[in-house]
Design a protein around this motif. Structure first.
Motif, mmCIF file in Angstrom:
data_model
loop_
_atom_site.group_PDB
_atom_site.id
_atom_site.type_symbol
_atom_site.label_atom_id
_atom_site.label_comp_id
_atom_site.label_asym_id
_atom_site.label_seq_id
_atom_site.Cartn_x
_atom_site.Cartn_y
_atom_site.Cartn_z
ATOM 1 N N ASN A 110 32.179 -3.873 35.654
ATOM 2 C CA ASN A 110 32.257 -3.184 36.874
ATOM 3 C C ASN A 110 33.012 -2.036 36.858
ATOM 4 O O ASN A 110 32.840 -0.956 37.539
ATOM 5 N N TRP B 65 25.195 0.413 43.018
ATOM 6 C CA TRP B 65 26.588 0.131 43.154
ATOM 7 C C TRP B 65 27.063 0.715 44.328
ATOM 8 O O TRP B 65 27.346 1.873 44.395
ATOM 9 N N ALA C 207 30.289 0.309 38.026
ATOM 10 C CA ALA C 207 30.474 0.889 39.206
ATOM 11 C C ALA C 207 31.484 2.049 39.045
ATOM 12 O O ALA C 207 31.179 2.995 40.195
ATOM 13 N N ASP C 208 32.723 1.865 38.532
ATOM 14 C CA ASP C 208 33.738 2.929 38.392
ATOM 15 C C ASP C 208 33.958 3.231 37.261
ATOM 16 O O ASP C 208 34.135 2.321 36.045
ATOM 17 N N ASN D 184 21.195 -6.363 39.463
ATOM 18 C CA ASN D 184 22.355 -6.039 38.339
ATOM 19 C C ASN D 184 21.973 -6.652 36.994
ATOM 20 O O ASN D 184 22.021 -6.031 35.909
ATOM 21 N N ARG E 159 23.979 5.999 42.935
ATOM 22 C CA ARG E 159 24.877 5.710 44.125
ATOM 23 C C ARG E 159 24.305 4.482 44.894
ATOM 24 O O ARG E 159 24.708 3.563 45.447
ATOM 25 N N VAL F 242 29.690 2.037 46.773
ATOM 26 C CA VAL F 242 30.958 2.336 46.767
ATOM 27 C C VAL F 242 31.785 2.159 47.975
ATOM 28 O O VAL F 242 31.386 2.558 49.196
ATOM 29 N N THR G 222 26.652 5.142 36.388
ATOM 30 C CA THR G 222 27.963 4.801 37.405
ATOM 31 C C THR G 222 27.814 5.288 38.838
ATOM 32 O O THR G 222 26.885 6.153 39.117
ATOM 33 N N ALA G 223 28.293 4.799 39.663
ATOM 34 C CA ALA G 223 28.566 5.140 41.113
ATOM 35 C C ALA G 223 29.734 6.192 41.349
ATOM 36 O O ALA G 223 29.523 7.032 42.151
#
Length: 107
Positions: free
Chosen positions: A49, A104, A66-67, A4, A101, A106, A82-83
């Protein structure tokens, strides 16, 4: 160095110093938001995040997290790493999406 931290360092070195001009907004943190009342008059750069854009960005949106949720209007390009991505707002121009994916998980 964790993955990260390495990703954030590479992202910052490649994109932010060469493209941030004038009234651009840069935000980082666990949760990065633009409220529905806010208008960013230039580019918006966000890393966190969770990144939520509910207001208006008149130029480019460049974000990593991540989101990601885009509820507001973006006046130019959207570039995200992003995931998970949710888009509920209007898109005006080109859309670039990198789904990561494996970066991060999910839940």
């Amino acid at each position: 160095m964790s993955i990260n931290r390495l990703f954030i360092a590479v992202f910052a070195l490649l994109f932010i110093p060469t493209t941030v001009w004038g009234a651009s907004i840069v935000r980082t943190g666990e949760m990065v938001t633009i409220t529905p009342e806010q208008v960013v008059e230039d580019d918006f750069y966000g890393m966190g995040n969770t990144v939520v854009v509910s207001g208006e960005v008149t130029s480019d949106l460049l974000a990593a997290g991540a989101d990601m949720t885009v509820n507001g209007k973006v006046g130019a390009d959207i570039t995200v790493v992003t995931a998970r991505l949710d888009i509920h707002g209007p898109l005006v121009m080109m859309f670039v999406l990198w789904l990561v994916r494996w970066w991060w998980p999910v839940k």
